[in-house]
Design an enzyme around this catalytic site. Structure first.
Site, PDB file in Angstrom:
ATOM      1  N   LYS A 146       3.618   7.150  -4.489  1.00  0.00           N
ATOM      2  CA  LYS A 146       4.823   8.198  -4.843  1.00  0.00           C
ATOM      3  C   LYS A 146       5.825   7.913  -5.717  1.00  0.00           C
ATOM      4  O   LYS A 146       6.339   8.591  -6.306  1.00  0.00           O
ATOM      5  CB  LYS A 146       5.464   8.051  -3.342  1.00  0.00           C
ATOM      6  CG  LYS A 146       4.733   9.109  -2.108  1.00  0.00           C
ATOM      7  CD  LYS A 146       5.425   9.154  -1.034  1.00  0.00           C
ATOM      8  CE  LYS A 146       4.607  10.215   0.025  1.00  0.00           C
ATOM      9  NZ  LYS A 146       5.496  10.439   1.152  1.00  0.00           N
ATOM     10  N   GLY A 167      14.412   1.337   9.855  1.00  0.00           N
ATOM     11  CA  GLY A 167      13.523   1.012   8.815  1.00  0.00           C
ATOM     12  C   GLY A 167      14.155   1.180   7.620  1.00  0.00           C
ATOM     13  O   GLY A 167      15.185   2.185   7.537  1.00  0.00           O
ATOM     14  N   ALA A 168      13.839   0.580   6.247  1.00  0.00           N
ATOM     15  CA  ALA A 168      14.346   0.696   5.052  1.00  0.00           C
ATOM     16  C   ALA A 168      13.231   0.866   3.889  1.00  0.00           C
ATOM     17  O   ALA A 168      13.606   0.411   2.775  1.00  0.00           O
ATOM     18  CB  ALA A 168      15.302  -0.351   4.805  1.00  0.00           C
ATOM     19  N   LYS A 214      17.137  -4.905   2.328  1.00  0.00           N
ATOM     20  CA  LYS A 214      16.461  -3.700   2.041  1.00  0.00           C
ATOM     21  C   LYS A 214      17.401  -2.327   2.522  1.00  0.00           C
ATOM     22  O   LYS A 214      17.621  -1.410   1.837  1.00  0.00           O
ATOM     23  CB  LYS A 214      14.986  -3.360   2.461  1.00  0.00           C
ATOM     24  CG  LYS A 214      13.996  -4.097   1.302  1.00  0.00           C
ATOM     25  CD  LYS A 214      12.576  -4.035   1.886  1.00  0.00           C
ATOM     26  CE  LYS A 214      11.727  -3.174   2.330  1.00  0.00           C
ATOM     27  NZ  LYS A 214      10.228  -3.507   2.545  1.00  0.00           N
ATOM     28  N   SER A 248      -6.599  12.313   5.902  1.00  0.00           N
ATOM     29  CA  SER A 248      -5.460  13.278   5.383  1.00  0.00           C
ATOM     30  C   SER A 248      -5.660  14.341   6.129  1.00  0.00           C
ATOM     31  O   SER A 248      -6.692  15.076   6.005  1.00  0.00           O
ATOM     32  CB  SER A 248      -5.107  13.321   3.908  1.00  0.00           C
ATOM     33  OG  SER A 248      -4.140  14.240   3.728  1.00  0.00           O
ATOM     34  N   LEU A 265       8.778   9.208  12.692  1.00  0.00           N
ATOM     35  CA  LEU A 265       8.266   9.679  11.707  1.00  0.00           C
ATOM     36  C   LEU A 265       6.829   9.588  11.762  1.00  0.00           C
ATOM     37  O   LEU A 265       5.910  10.542  10.861  1.00  0.00           O
ATOM     38  CB  LEU A 265       8.636   9.226  10.232  1.00  0.00           C
ATOM     39  CG  LEU A 265       9.762   9.885   9.506  1.00  0.00           C
ATOM     40  CD1 LEU A 265      10.935  10.500  10.358  1.00  0.00           C
ATOM     41  CD2 LEU A 265      10.299   9.345   8.232  1.00  0.00           C
TER      42      LEU A 265
HETATM   43  P1  ATR Z   1       6.792   3.542   4.450  1.00  0.00           P
HETATM   44  O1  ATR Z   1       6.734   4.107   2.987  1.00  0.00           O
HETATM   45  O2  ATR Z   1       5.859   4.323   5.514  1.00  0.00           O
HETATM   46  O3  ATR Z   1       8.381   3.406   4.876  1.00  0.00           O
HETATM   47  P2  ATR Z   1       7.037   0.850   3.704  1.00  0.00           P
HETATM   48  O4  ATR Z   1       7.920   1.468   2.464  1.00  0.00           O
HETATM   49  O5  ATR Z   1       5.846  -0.215   3.837  1.00  0.00           O
HETATM   50  O6  ATR Z   1       6.393   2.145   4.258  1.00  0.00           O
HETATM   51  O7  ATR Z   1       8.238   0.368   4.856  1.00  0.00           O
HETATM   52  C1  ATR Z   1       7.809  -0.080   6.241  1.00  0.00           C
HETATM   53  C2  ATR Z   1       9.060  -0.227   6.966  1.00  0.00           C
HETATM   54  O8  ATR Z   1       8.594  -0.512   8.422  1.00  0.00           O
HETATM   55  C3  ATR Z   1       9.801  -0.953   6.469  1.00  0.00           C
HETATM   56  O9  ATR Z   1      11.187  -0.834   6.801  1.00  0.00           O
HETATM   57  C4  ATR Z   1       9.147  -2.369   7.254  1.00  0.00           C
HETATM   58  O10 ATR Z   1      10.281  -3.537   7.379  1.00  0.00           O
HETATM   59  P3  ATR Z   1      10.271  -4.424   6.244  1.00  0.00           P
HETATM   60  O11 ATR Z   1      11.461  -3.950   5.194  1.00  0.00           O
HETATM   61  O12 ATR Z   1      11.081  -5.637   6.853  1.00  0.00           O
HETATM   62  O13 ATR Z   1       9.258  -5.091   5.786  1.00  0.00           O
HETATM   63  C5  ATR Z   1       8.991  -1.894   8.602  1.00  0.00           C
HETATM   64  N1  ATR Z   1       8.283  -2.609   9.241  1.00  0.00           N
HETATM   65  C6  ATR Z   1       6.976  -2.782   9.353  1.00  0.00           C
HETATM   66  N2  ATR Z   1       6.438  -3.440  10.159  1.00  0.00           N
HETATM   67  C7  ATR Z   1       7.486  -3.678  10.935  1.00  0.00           C
HETATM   68  C8  ATR Z   1       7.575  -4.751  12.262  1.00  0.00           C
HETATM   69  N3  ATR Z   1       6.557  -5.081  12.788  1.00  0.00           N
HETATM   70  N4  ATR Z   1       8.733  -4.680  12.748  1.00  0.00           N
HETATM   71  C9  ATR Z   1       9.885  -4.057  12.413  1.00  0.00           C
HETATM   72  N5  ATR Z   1       9.583  -3.389  11.109  1.00  0.00           N
HETATM   73  C10 ATR Z   1       8.517  -3.218  10.525  1.00  0.00           C
END
Ligand code: ATR
Length: 269
Positions: A65, A125-126, A154, A14, A214
């Site tokens: 969180k 992303g979601a 999501k 961190s 991000l």
């Molecule tokens: P964070 O708190 O960093 O947002 P998270 O809640 O685990 O972490 O969310 C990760 C995000 O990255 C999600 O939107 C995930 O998509 P899914 O909801 O389908 O899991 C996305 N993500 C992770 N790996 C991915 C990949 N290889 N391709 C596309 N999206 C990805």
């Protein structure tokens, strides 16, 4: 001397201790800021232990969180919307929670001259990060937001929460063609960071758009490499947001406003 810490797992990499120590140094105040490994299953016990052993405030990172939100008693409006918290503190034994990520992002966009107001914004992303930034993004009144996610349900769940907002907000799968010309692209997925293939709509990168990843790394992030290959010249990573969300936490705890630009200069020299 006031004590603060960031808790989460893994935590050893961190940057928060360096950032908060830089803020304190610039402001001429003496604080201690630690990084403490806390796992999900030990959260409650550790939280009580840390506050009773004199910590004045805690930053909370993955995977804690949501738990931080549920354990808190008094929550900011943003926290109640995102159902997650990154900043905790106690007053008279009451646990307060706030979420400074979204505001940190918006302040960083402004500092870079990037406009969300009236713009067509794509959020990739979601997950937790997307949820954390949405209330602040909506407050800036974009024209339209399109949330694309690998798991469509999501993205649809997030849209459901904000559907009655004045900003039009829709959901789609990652490769769906955009219904508009994008002005701003925000990557919240970890795909690029993890080195996995980044799936995106064929018309994602339009002329004049800016992009904000991000994620942050020592070098250009994979998403920003992709953006630059697609002629996006205003492509930023989340380092500025990291500093600005930290500054907002620092301000909540101490009532002092850190000079973020000075801290960035101090630590990136
Ligand atoms: P964070 O708190 O960093 O947002 P998270 O809640 O685990 O972490 O969310 C990760 C995000 O990255 C999600 O939107 C995930 O998509 P899914 O909801 O389908 O899991 C996305 N993500 C992770 N790996 C991915 C990949 N290889 N391709 C596309 N999206 C990805």
């Amino acid at each position: 001397m006031k004590k603060f810490a960031v808790i989460g797992s893994p935590i050893s990499h961190s940057l928060s201790p360096s950032i908060h120590t830089a803020f304190a140094k610039i402001l001429g105040v003496d604080i201690r800021y630690d990084a403490i490994e806390v796992k999900l299953e030990n959260f409650e016990e550790q939280l009580n232990h840390l506050f009773s052993s004199g910590y004045s405030g805690l930053n909370v990172t993955l995977p804690l969180k949501e738990k931080a939100f549920y354990f808190s008693t008094k929550r900011s409006k943003i926290c109640s919307l995102t159902k997650s918290a990154n900043t905790l503190w106690q007053e008279d034994g009451v646990l307060f929670a706030d979420s400074t990520d979204g505001k940190g992002l918006m302040e960083d966009l402004i500092s870079k001259g990037l406009t969300a107001k009236g713009s067509n914004i794509v959020v990739l992303g979601a997950g937790g990060s997307a949820k954390a930034i949405l209330p602040s993004l909506l407050e800036a009144k974009p024209n339209e937001i399109f949330i694309l996610n690998r798991t469509l349900s999501k993205a649809e769940e997030i849209v459901e929460i904000y559907i009655n907002n004045t900003t039009k907000i829709t959901a789609g799968p990652l490769n769906e063609k955009l219904p508009f010309k994008s002005d701003g692209i925000i990557n919240t997925t970890s795909a690029g960071l993890l080195g996995q293939e980044i799936v995106y709509p064929e018309n994602l990168f339009s002329d004049q758009a800016w992009s904000y990843d991000l994620n942050y790394t020592d070098v250009t992030t994979n998403f920003n490499k992709l953006a630059k290959r697609n002629k996006i010249y205003k492509a930023y990573d989340g380092m500025g947001m990291l500093f600005r969300q930290a500054a907002l936490s620092f301000e909540i705890w101490t009532d002092l406003t850190p000079d973020v630009d000075k801290a960035i200069e101090m630590l990136t020299k």
